[in-house]
Design a protein around this motif. Structure first.
Motif, mmCIF file in Angstrom:
data_model
loop_
_atom_site.group_PDB
_atom_site.id
_atom_site.type_symbol
_atom_site.label_atom_id
_atom_site.label_comp_id
_atom_site.label_asym_id
_atom_site.label_seq_id
_atom_site.Cartn_x
_atom_site.Cartn_y
_atom_site.Cartn_z
ATOM 1 N N LEU A 47 0.820 -1.210 0.000
ATOM 2 C CA LEU A 47 0.000 0.000 0.000
ATOM 3 C C LEU A 47 0.857 1.265 0.000
ATOM 4 O O LEU A 47 0.487 2.276 -0.600
ATOM 5 C CB LEU A 47 -0.947 0.009 1.199
ATOM 6 C CG LEU A 47 -2.030 -1.062 1.190
ATOM 7 C CD1 LEU A 47 -2.839 -0.997 2.477
ATOM 8 C CD2 LEU A 47 -2.930 -0.943 -0.011
ATOM 9 N N ARG A 48 2.002 1.217 0.674
ATOM 10 C CA ARG A 48 2.860 2.406 0.740
ATOM 11 C C ARG A 48 3.489 2.762 -0.599
ATOM 12 O O ARG A 48 3.660 3.935 -0.908
ATOM 13 C CB ARG A 48 3.978 2.184 1.765
ATOM 14 C CG ARG A 48 3.613 2.689 3.129
ATOM 15 C CD ARG A 48 4.833 2.698 4.032
ATOM 16 N NE ARG A 48 4.468 1.934 5.212
ATOM 17 C CZ ARG A 48 5.134 0.936 5.708
ATOM 18 N NH1 ARG A 48 6.261 0.558 5.172
ATOM 19 N NH2 ARG A 48 4.708 0.305 6.760
ATOM 20 N N THR A 49 3.831 1.764 -1.400
ATOM 21 C CA THR A 49 4.524 2.023 -2.662
ATOM 22 C C THR A 49 3.714 2.904 -3.605
ATOM 23 O O THR A 49 4.211 3.934 -4.064
ATOM 24 C CB THR A 49 4.917 0.696 -3.331
ATOM 25 O OG1 THR A 49 5.731 -0.042 -2.420
ATOM 26 C CG2 THR A 49 5.680 0.930 -4.610
ATOM 27 N N SER A 53 4.398 6.957 -4.710
ATOM 28 C CA SER A 53 4.447 7.407 -6.109
ATOM 29 C C SER A 53 3.458 8.534 -6.362
ATOM 30 O O SER A 53 3.778 9.515 -7.043
ATOM 31 C CB SER A 53 4.137 6.244 -7.051
ATOM 32 O OG SER A 53 5.115 5.262 -6.951
ATOM 33 N N ILE A 54 2.256 8.407 -5.834
ATOM 34 C CA ILE A 54 1.235 9.448 -6.003
ATOM 35 C C ILE A 54 1.698 10.752 -5.369
ATOM 36 O O ILE A 54 1.614 11.824 -5.983
ATOM 37 C CB ILE A 54 -0.112 8.990 -5.399
ATOM 38 C CG1 ILE A 54 -0.702 7.855 -6.232
ATOM 39 C CG2 ILE A 54 -1.104 10.151 -5.306
ATOM 40 C CD1 ILE A 54 -1.879 7.139 -5.566
ATOM 41 N N LEU A 55 2.192 10.669 -4.144
ATOM 42 C CA LEU A 55 2.651 11.873 -3.448
ATOM 43 C C LEU A 55 3.837 12.517 -4.165
ATOM 44 O O LEU A 55 3.911 13.738 -4.296
ATOM 45 C CB LEU A 55 3.024 11.543 -2.001
ATOM 46 C CG LEU A 55 1.849 11.199 -1.095
ATOM 47 C CD1 LEU A 55 2.349 10.667 0.243
ATOM 48 C CD2 LEU A 55 0.950 12.400 -0.883
ATOM 49 N N GLY A 56 4.757 11.686 -4.666
ATOM 50 C CA GLY A 56 5.915 12.222 -5.381
ATOM 51 C C GLY A 56 5.521 12.923 -6.665
ATOM 52 O O GLY A 56 6.001 14.022 -6.972
ATOM 53 N N LEU A 61 4.385 17.997 -9.601
ATOM 54 C CA LEU A 61 3.448 18.872 -10.318
ATOM 55 C C LEU A 61 3.290 20.217 -9.620
ATOM 56 O O LEU A 61 3.313 21.277 -10.260
ATOM 57 C CB LEU A 61 2.067 18.204 -10.425
ATOM 58 C CG LEU A 61 1.860 17.251 -11.578
ATOM 59 C CD1 LEU A 61 0.542 16.516 -11.416
ATOM 60 C CD2 LEU A 61 1.889 17.985 -12.900
ATOM 61 N N THR A 62 3.126 20.185 -8.323
ATOM 62 C CA THR A 62 2.905 21.418 -7.556
ATOM 63 C C THR A 62 4.146 22.298 -7.537
ATOM 64 O O THR A 62 4.061 23.511 -7.769
ATOM 65 C CB THR A 62 2.493 21.065 -6.112
ATOM 66 O OG1 THR A 62 1.354 20.206 -6.160
ATOM 67 C CG2 THR A 62 2.164 22.311 -5.321
ATOM 68 N N ALA A 63 5.296 21.714 -7.291
ATOM 69 C CA ALA A 63 6.525 22.495 -7.142
ATOM 70 C C ALA A 63 7.052 23.030 -8.473
ATOM 71 O O ALA A 63 7.707 24.072 -8.514
ATOM 72 C CB ALA A 63 7.602 21.645 -6.472
ATOM 73 N N ASN A 64 6.787 22.317 -9.555
ATOM 74 C CA ASN A 64 7.359 22.694 -10.849
ATOM 75 C C ASN A 64 6.292 23.024 -11.892
ATOM 76 O O ASN A 64 6.516 22.841 -13.085
ATOM 77 C CB ASN A 64 8.234 21.550 -11.378
ATOM 78 C CG ASN A 64 9.301 21.164 -10.401
ATOM 79 O OD1 ASN A 64 10.025 22.014 -9.903
ATOM 80 N ND2 ASN A 64 9.391 19.884 -10.096
ATOM 81 N N GLU A 65 5.166 23.501 -11.448
ATOM 82 C CA GLU A 65 4.050 23.741 -12.359
ATOM 83 C C GLU A 65 4.412 24.668 -13.514
ATOM 84 O O GLU A 65 4.009 24.456 -14.647
ATOM 85 C CB GLU A 65 2.863 24.324 -11.581
ATOM 86 C CG GLU A 65 1.609 24.409 -12.398
ATOM 87 C CD GLU A 65 0.412 24.808 -11.557
ATOM 88 O OE1 GLU A 65 -0.584 25.228 -12.166
ATOM 89 O OE2 GLU A 65 0.458 24.706 -10.325
ATOM 90 N N ASP A 66 5.224 25.697 -13.242
ATOM 91 C CA ASP A 66 5.571 26.679 -14.271
ATOM 92 C C ASP A 66 6.652 26.179 -15.224
ATOM 93 O O ASP A 66 6.747 26.654 -16.354
ATOM 94 C CB ASP A 66 6.032 27.988 -13.624
ATOM 95 C CG ASP A 66 4.925 28.623 -12.779
ATOM 96 O OD1 ASP A 66 3.736 28.373 -13.083
ATOM 97 O OD2 ASP A 66 5.240 29.357 -11.830
ATOM 98 N N GLN A 83 -1.372 4.888 -10.540
ATOM 99 C CA GLN A 83 -1.076 4.407 -9.188
ATOM 100 C C GLN A 83 -2.319 4.441 -8.300
ATOM 101 O O GLN A 83 -2.525 3.548 -7.464
ATOM 102 C CB GLN A 83 0.051 5.235 -8.561
ATOM 103 C CG GLN A 83 1.388 5.060 -9.241
ATOM 104 C CD GLN A 83 1.896 3.628 -9.195
ATOM 105 O OE1 GLN A 83 1.696 2.903 -8.223
ATOM 106 N NE2 GLN A 83 2.551 3.198 -10.259
ATOM 107 N N ALA A 84 -3.177 5.463 -8.481
ATOM 108 C CA ALA A 84 -4.419 5.538 -7.697
ATOM 109 C C ALA A 84 -5.351 4.375 -8.068
ATOM 110 O O ALA A 84 -5.988 3.783 -7.185
ATOM 111 C CB ALA A 84 -5.108 6.876 -7.923
#
Length: 192
Positions: A47-49, A53-56, A61-66, A83-84
C-alpha cells in the motif's frame, strides 16, 4: 486391582491427550499470529509504494508547475491516475479477500485469465517504478488461460520484481519465464 489399573491408565491417557491438544492449539495460534504479522507487513509495503508514487508525482506537479512542459504534466497526471487505480484495486481486493465466508475461511474468487496479460502488466508496472530495471518476459507461443485472482498474481510478480531490483546487486537482467506442463502453468522470476 485390574479395574483400578485400567481406570488409572485411561485417566492418565486422557490427561495426556488433553495436554497434547492444548499444546497443539497453542502452537497453531502462535503460527496464525506469525502469519498475520507477516501478512500485515507485506500489505503495508504494497500500500505504501503506490501512495509514495502518487505523493511524489503530485509534489513534482505542484513544485514545478511553471517549468514543466504539457507533456511532462500529462505524464505525471497519468502516473498519479495509474497508481491511484492500482491502489483502489488493491484495497478492493484486500477487502474482498478478508470477507469471511459462511464456513469461516477467506474466499478467493478465481476467474480464467490470460497469463501473458498478467505477466506483461506486472513487468510494465515494475519498469514504471524502476526504469533501470531490465525486465525480460518470455512466454510460450500458445495463449495460456489459467484460473486465478489476477490482481493477487500480478501483485506477487510485482513484489518479486521489486525484490530483485532492491536485493539482486549486480544483476544485469531480471527474467519472467512462463512455461506449461500438462496441467499447470509455471511462472519463474529469475535474475542473473
Amino acid at each position: 486391582i485390574t479395574m483400578v489399573a485400567l481406570f488409572s491408565v485411561s485417566m492418565l491417557t486422557s490427561a495426556l491427550n488433553t495436554r497434547m491438544k492444548r499444546q497443539e492449539h497453542a502452537r497453531a495460534e502462535a503460527e496464525k499470529e506469525k502469519l498475520r504479522g507477516d501478512l500485515l507487513r507485506a500489505i503495508s509495503h504494497d500500500l505504501r509504494t503506490p501512495l509514495t508514487s502518487i505523493l511524489g508525482a503530485n509534489t513534482a506537479l505542484t513544485a514545478n508547475e511553471d517549468t514543466l512542459t504539457p507533456a511532462q504534466k500529462q505524464e505525471l497526471h497519468r502516473s498519479i491516475d495509474q497508481q491511484a487505480q492500482w491502489l483502489k484495486r488493491m484495497v478492493e481486493n484486500l477487502l474482498s479477500i478478508t470477507r469471511i465466508s459462511g464456513e469461516g475461511g477467506a474466499k478467493i474468487i478465481k476467474t480464467p485469465e490470460a497469463v501473458e496479460e498478467i505477466v506483461a502488466a506486472a513487468a510494465e508496472k515494475a519498469r514504471a517504478r524502476d526504469p533501470e530495471l531490465p525486465v525480460v518476459v518470455s512466454v510460450p507461443q500458445e495463449v495460456l488461460i489459467c484460473p486465478m485472482d489476477a490482481l493477487l498474481i500480478e501483485q506477487v510478480l510485482l513484489n518479486l520484481l521489486q525484490n530483485a531490483a532492491q536485493h539482486a546487486a549486480g544483476a544485469t537482467v531480471v527474467k519472467i519465464l512462463v512455461s506449461k506442463d500438462r496441467q499447470h502453468v509455471k511462472i519463474d522470476v529469475q535474475d542473473d
